[in-house]
Design an enzyme around this catalytic site. Structure first.
Site, short mmCIF file in Angstrom:
data_model
loop_
_atom_site.label_atom_id
_atom_site.label_comp_id
_atom_site.label_asym_id
_atom_site.label_seq_id
_atom_site.Cartn_x
_atom_site.Cartn_y
_atom_site.Cartn_z
NE ARG A 23 -1.50 -1.38 3.71
CZ ARG A 23 -1.66 -1.07 5.00
NH1 ARG A 23 -2.79 -0.54 5.42
NH2 ARG A 23 -0.68 -1.29 5.86
CD GLU A 28 6.78 7.54 15.81
OE1 GLU A 28 7.91 7.72 16.31
OE2 GLU A 28 5.81 7.11 16.45
CD GLN A 46 9.09 30.27 9.96
OE1 GLN A 46 9.08 31.16 10.80
NE2 GLN A 46 9.57 30.45 8.75
CG ASP A 47 7.37 22.48 10.26
OD1 ASP A 47 8.16 22.71 11.20
OD2 ASP A 47 6.67 21.47 10.21
CG HIS A 61 21.55 30.80 3.12
ND1 HIS A 61 20.54 30.21 2.39
CD2 HIS A 61 22.26 31.54 2.24
CE1 HIS A 61 20.63 30.58 1.12
NE2 HIS A 61 21.67 31.38 1.00
CE LYS A 71 18.51 26.96 8.57
NZ LYS A 71 19.11 27.31 7.26
CE1 TYR A 131 14.58 26.22 6.76
CE2 TYR A 131 14.05 25.23 4.64
CZ TYR A 131 14.33 26.34 5.41
OH TYR A 131 14.36 27.59 4.83
CG ASP A 171 22.90 32.18 -1.96
OD1 ASP A 171 22.66 32.94 -1.01
OD2 ASP A 171 22.35 31.08 -2.11
#
Length: 195
Positions: A23, A28, A46-47, A61, A71, A131, A171
């Site tokens: 299936r 997790e 925050q995601d 960064h 992160k 993240y 960048d």
């Protein structure tokens, strides 16, 4: 979930237990009690998610303290070379990089504590990257380091690519590590890392 500390102390590879059958699969991706038992308390607030095409290189960064970000990163679809660099000047691993291939197939995650610069290079046709962070984005604190800084010497897996990596204008203008603004000395403790 299997927690493995990498050769750069403070950076952890998380290998989930994946339960699959005809299936599909279940796993997790985050369980606070287990995470804190292995790594320590981190309050994610925050995601974020990004989608990038092949050859895109984002980074390196970071945000200055007190807005520095820890992160927990993973790839949902595709493959990236994920890189974290220790930028705490008094750390025994200052300037050392940890590079790990994350993919939708291996389902690995990487935990990167505060005081590290982060970036990734997309190796597949596209990649969906997600993240968690423990501090929201703060434009005034945003900083970065050149991806190709010879003092760090990251192998971004660019060999064999017909084109140069695709970078943002921002960048392309980042400084070398020796010229970067850093304020992470307070993040060191007896273990060398304070997530």
């Amino acid at each position: 979930m299997n927690y493995i500390e990498t050769a750069v102390p403070g950076i952890w590879l998380l290998e989930p237990a994946v339960f699959g059958d005809s299936r599909g699969y279940f796993m997790e991706t985050y369980k606070q009690a287990d995470f804190e038992r292995h790594i320590g308390a981190v309050s994610f607030v925050q995601d974020n998610e990004s989608c990038s095409v092949k050859g895109v290189l984002r980074g390196l960064h970071y945000q200055l303290a007190p807005h520095a970000q820890a992160k927990l990163v993973r790839v949902i679809r595709g493959t990236v070379l994920d890189v974290a660099v220790d930028i705490r000047r008094h750390s025994p691993t200052f300037g050392k990089a940890c590079a790990i291939e994350l993919s939708g197939e291996n389902k690995w995650q990487l935990f990167i504590p505060q005081g590290f610069a982060h970036g990734f290079h997309v190796l597949s046709e596209t990649a969906v990257f997600t993240y968690k962070v423990d501090h929201p984005y703060d434009p005034a604190s945003e900083r970065g380091i050149r991806f190709d800084d010879p003092a760090i010497g990251i192998d971004w897996k660019l060999a064999g690519q017909a084109e140069a990596p695709i970078l943002s204008g921002k960048d392309l203008k980042l400084p070398l590590l020796k010229d970067a603004e850093l304020n992470f000395d307070g993040l060191l403790n007896g273990k060398g890392v304070m997530p």
